[in-house]
Design an enzyme around this catalytic site. Sequence first.
Site, PDB file in Angstrom:
ATOM      1  N   SER A   5       1.028  -1.178   0.048  1.00 52.87           N
ATOM      2  CA  SER A   5       0.046  -0.062  -0.140  1.00 52.87           C
ATOM      3  C   SER A   5       0.866   1.157  -0.024  1.00 52.87           C
ATOM      4  O   SER A   5       1.013   2.004   1.006  1.00 52.87           O
ATOM      5  CB  SER A   5      -0.915   0.244   1.300  1.00 52.87           C
ATOM      6  OG  SER A   5      -0.309   0.178   2.336  1.00 52.87           O
ATOM      7  N   HIS A  61      -3.203  -5.925   2.581  1.00 45.25           N
ATOM      8  CA  HIS A  61      -2.475  -6.963   3.131  1.00 45.25           C
ATOM      9  C   HIS A  61      -3.085  -8.648   3.516  1.00 45.25           C
ATOM     10  O   HIS A  61      -2.411  -9.350   3.918  1.00 45.25           O
ATOM     11  CB  HIS A  61      -1.853  -6.488   4.622  1.00 45.25           C
ATOM     12  CG  HIS A  61      -0.757  -5.246   4.258  1.00 45.25           C
ATOM     13  ND1 HIS A  61      -0.575  -4.517   5.234  1.00 45.25           N
ATOM     14  CD2 HIS A  61      -0.255  -4.876   3.036  1.00 45.25           C
ATOM     15  CE1 HIS A  61       0.440  -3.439   4.896  1.00 45.25           C
ATOM     16  NE2 HIS A  61       0.341  -3.648   3.638  1.00 45.25           N
ATOM     17  N   GLU A  97      -4.352  -2.032   9.552  1.00 48.58           N
ATOM     18  CA  GLU A  97      -3.803  -2.787  10.575  1.00 48.58           C
ATOM     19  C   GLU A  97      -4.264  -2.552  11.844  1.00 48.58           C
ATOM     20  O   GLU A  97      -4.378  -1.363  12.300  1.00 48.58           O
ATOM     21  CB  GLU A  97      -2.028  -2.323  10.654  1.00 48.58           C
ATOM     22  CG  GLU A  97      -1.442  -2.614   9.350  1.00 48.58           C
ATOM     23  CD  GLU A  97       0.073  -1.863   9.027  1.00 48.58           C
ATOM     24  OE1 GLU A  97       0.617  -1.277  10.091  1.00 48.58           O
ATOM     25  OE2 GLU A  97       0.447  -1.727   8.069  1.00 48.58           O
ATOM     26  N   GLU A  99       1.578  -9.332   7.072  1.00 47.13           N
ATOM     27  CA  GLU A  99       2.231  -9.081   8.223  1.00 47.13           C
ATOM     28  C   GLU A  99       2.211  -9.796   9.283  1.00 47.13           C
ATOM     29  O   GLU A  99       2.612  -9.576  10.489  1.00 47.13           O
ATOM     30  CB  GLU A  99       1.969  -7.574   8.651  1.00 47.13           C
ATOM     31  CG  GLU A  99       2.384  -6.608   7.503  1.00 47.13           C
ATOM     32  CD  GLU A  99       2.291  -4.942   7.655  1.00 47.13           C
ATOM     33  OE1 GLU A  99       2.098  -4.911   8.643  1.00 47.13           O
ATOM     34  OE2 GLU A  99       2.753  -4.136   6.911  1.00 47.13           O
ATOM     35  N   ASP A 136      -3.467   1.229  11.910  1.00 50.10           N
ATOM     36  CA  ASP A 136      -3.136   2.056  10.444  1.00 50.10           C
ATOM     37  C   ASP A 136      -4.360   1.784   9.649  1.00 50.10           C
ATOM     38  O   ASP A 136      -4.610   0.626   9.071  1.00 50.10           O
ATOM     39  CB  ASP A 136      -2.020   1.282   9.876  1.00 50.10           C
ATOM     40  CG  ASP A 136      -1.501   2.009   8.665  1.00 50.10           C
ATOM     41  OD1 ASP A 136      -2.082   3.073   8.245  1.00 50.10           O
ATOM     42  OD2 ASP A 136      -0.362   1.542   8.184  1.00 50.10           O
ATOM     43  N   GLU A 195      -2.882   5.865  12.357  1.00 48.89           N
ATOM     44  CA  GLU A 195      -2.004   6.074  11.229  1.00 48.89           C
ATOM     45  C   GLU A 195      -2.939   6.353   9.860  1.00 48.89           C
ATOM     46  O   GLU A 195      -3.948   5.656   9.896  1.00 48.89           O
ATOM     47  CB  GLU A 195      -1.049   5.005  11.152  1.00 48.89           C
ATOM     48  CG  GLU A 195      -0.074   5.192   9.875  1.00 48.89           C
ATOM     49  CD  GLU A 195       0.903   3.953   9.729  1.00 48.89           C
ATOM     50  OE1 GLU A 195       1.132   3.259  10.726  1.00 48.89           O
ATOM     51  OE2 GLU A 195       1.234   3.605   8.753  1.00 48.89           O
ATOM     52  N   ASP A 211       1.783   8.458   7.247  1.00 44.98           N
ATOM     53  CA  ASP A 211       2.698   7.320   6.482  1.00 44.98           C
ATOM     54  C   ASP A 211       2.630   7.976   4.857  1.00 44.98           C
ATOM     55  O   ASP A 211       3.548   8.697   4.672  1.00 44.98           O
ATOM     56  CB  ASP A 211       2.230   5.996   6.557  1.00 44.98           C
ATOM     57  CG  ASP A 211       2.916   5.013   5.965  1.00 44.98           C
ATOM     58  OD1 ASP A 211       3.847   5.345   5.174  1.00 44.98           O
ATOM     59  OD2 ASP A 211       2.445   3.998   5.600  1.00 44.98           O
ATOM     60  N   LYS A 256       9.777   4.993   7.063  1.00 49.48           N
ATOM     61  CA  LYS A 256      10.344   3.874   6.190  1.00 49.48           C
ATOM     62  C   LYS A 256      11.407   4.242   5.226  1.00 49.48           C
ATOM     63  O   LYS A 256      11.381   5.139   4.359  1.00 49.48           O
ATOM     64  CB  LYS A 256       9.102   3.530   5.362  1.00 49.48           C
ATOM     65  CG  LYS A 256       7.890   2.874   6.330  1.00 49.48           C
ATOM     66  CD  LYS A 256       6.862   2.900   5.217  1.00 49.48           C
ATOM     67  CE  LYS A 256       5.565   1.920   5.803  1.00 49.48           C
ATOM     68  NZ  LYS A 256       4.176   2.436   4.943  1.00 49.48           N
ATOM     69  N   HIS A 300       8.614  -1.460   9.235  1.00 51.52           N
ATOM     70  CA  HIS A 300       9.086  -2.252   8.330  1.00 51.52           C
ATOM     71  C   HIS A 300       8.212  -2.067   6.963  1.00 51.52           C
ATOM     72  O   HIS A 300       7.291  -1.143   6.946  1.00 51.52           O
ATOM     73  CB  HIS A 300       8.874  -3.689   8.889  1.00 51.52           C
ATOM     74  CG  HIS A 300       7.206  -3.871   9.096  1.00 51.52           C
ATOM     75  ND1 HIS A 300       6.506  -5.090   9.143  1.00 51.52           N
ATOM     76  CD2 HIS A 300       6.267  -3.084   9.373  1.00 51.52           C
ATOM     77  CE1 HIS A 300       5.268  -5.089   9.348  1.00 51.52           C
ATOM     78  NE2 HIS A 300       5.098  -3.649   9.615  1.00 51.52           N
ATOM     79  N   LYS A 330       7.263  -0.467  14.355  1.00 53.34           N
ATOM     80  CA  LYS A 330       6.087  -1.573  14.053  1.00 53.34           C
ATOM     81  C   LYS A 330       6.917  -2.458  13.124  1.00 53.34           C
ATOM     82  O   LYS A 330       7.400  -1.838  12.187  1.00 53.34           O
ATOM     83  CB  LYS A 330       4.766  -0.889  13.483  1.00 53.34           C
ATOM     84  CG  LYS A 330       4.962  -0.177  12.139  1.00 53.34           C
ATOM     85  CD  LYS A 330       3.649   0.056  11.674  1.00 53.34           C
ATOM     86  CE  LYS A 330       3.423   0.562  10.278  1.00 53.34           C
ATOM     87  NZ  LYS A 330       2.121   0.825   9.700  1.00 53.34           N
TER      88      LYS A 330
HETATM   89  P1  PGA Z   1       2.982  -1.267   2.998  1.00 52.96           P
HETATM   90  O1  PGA Z   1       2.252  -1.211   4.232  1.00 52.96           O
HETATM   91  O2  PGA Z   1       4.578  -1.751   3.404  1.00 52.96           O
HETATM   92  O3  PGA Z   1       2.364  -2.269   2.293  1.00 52.96           O
HETATM   93  O4  PGA Z   1       3.171   0.350   2.421  1.00 52.96           O
HETATM   94  C1  PGA Z   1       2.618  -0.477   5.704  1.00 52.96           C
HETATM   95  C2  PGA Z   1       1.861   0.542   6.048  1.00 52.96           C
HETATM   96  O5  PGA Z   1       1.180   0.983   5.312  1.00 52.96           O
HETATM   97  O6  PGA Z   1       2.172   1.070   7.134  1.00 52.96           O
HETATM   98 ZN    ZN Z   2       0.685   2.832   6.959  1.00 53.08          ZN
END
Ligand code: PGA
Ligand code: ZN
Length: 414
Positions: A41, A160, A169, A209, A246, A289, A316, A341, A369, A392
């Site tokens: 995503s 996911h 999440e 995840e 999230d 998030e 994010d 990230k 991650h 996370k």
């Molecule tokens: P992604 O999801 O690694 O698939 O982008 C993680 C997130 O959105 O925090």
């Molecule tokens: Zn996110």
Amino acid sequence: MQIKNIQGYEILDSRGNPTTACVVELIDGTKARAYVPSGASTGSHEAVELRDGDKHRYNGLGVLNAVSNINTEIKDNLIGMDAYYQKEIDHRLINLDGTNNKARLGANAILAVSLAVARASAMSQNKELYQYIQEILQLDATLDKSFPQIGFNVLNGGKHADSGLDVQEYMIMPLKNNIEENVRIGSEIYHTLKKILSKNGQVVSVGDEGGFAPRLDSNEEGLSLLVQAISEAGYVPGIDCALALDVAATEFFDSNSQNYTFDKKIYSGAELTSVYQNWLQKYPIVSIEDPFAEDDYDNWKNFQQLMDNKIRIVGDDLLVTNTERIKEAIDQKLCNSVLIKPNQIGTLTETLEAINLAHNNNFSTMISHRSGDTIDTFIADLAVGVSAGYIKSGAPARAERVSKYNRLLEIYYS
Ligand code: PGA
Ligand code: ZN
């Protein structure tokens, strides 16, 4: 210490898709490697992950072009440089690429090299990676190691999993100030949740995840299940363990109508805000998030104002570890926390700049991650190295997820 050799190659991530790996060798014989993760995503403002697009290999997802960029242009330009000067290495990489989003060489090529250089330098100086990161930041080396609070993702939705949940999440966040205890609490609640789902006749297979992916009737049901699991595991919701979400709302936002499709209904941003406010009254949620889409600034701003820092509102897809976007969020008061990230921006130096900018403006950081990940544990050292408040790395299960938590424990005992 001069760089002697650089070798890139293709490996598989936890979804079974190719990703980049890199080994950096220094003239003192030190060899270190790094593996780059990959999101599903992804935010549209992220640095570019170079994919080959050759349908005959890995369904177009091969990364041989990125690998070849490491093994030719990047290698030719970096050999002989001093690996200890991370900033100079990263600026050379940025300039070599020449675009503002690493589209030419690929953020997946550049980051693999950047992280492997940092790891090699730490090893060559006989330092733990987190200590080396502290040094780059010129933090007081006598500081106590500070460990992040962990968000364990135990229910997977969105892109996911095929659970049908819109919220991507559902995380449990143990609130003790001891890392070992928090890991144990996270694992115990995860297993209690599995028992509850089994008893309810739900599937207990997991998403990308490592969190469970049951087919629930509504997004809210996920929250009540987590509270039940915390209690049945013997903990007090909100005291021993909180919840974090999230939502990844960009994924269910329609930019034409500016509406959100949530729980199979159409919501305006204001209506979605009311949903969150209602949840916050009923459940011990400490952080949300991406409550809104990546460019839906008005709703972010309004929500941040309404919440008045009572919870963490984490950007994010909104911020993509990018200092320009973080500056905008600070100026416009869009949120109060940044998800970090490294592969969203592409070098360690820029990642550290994003973290510094956040911390200097009282924004907290959560190191993260990706949904497609590997056993590389760089982010655990990063979290301790910068004293991030949060991390996370998915469920307390599956090797690519627990490798980060286990590295935190290793640092704790180092
Ligand atoms: P992604 O999801 O690694 O698939 O982008 C993680 C997130 O959105 O925090
Ligand atoms: Zn996110």
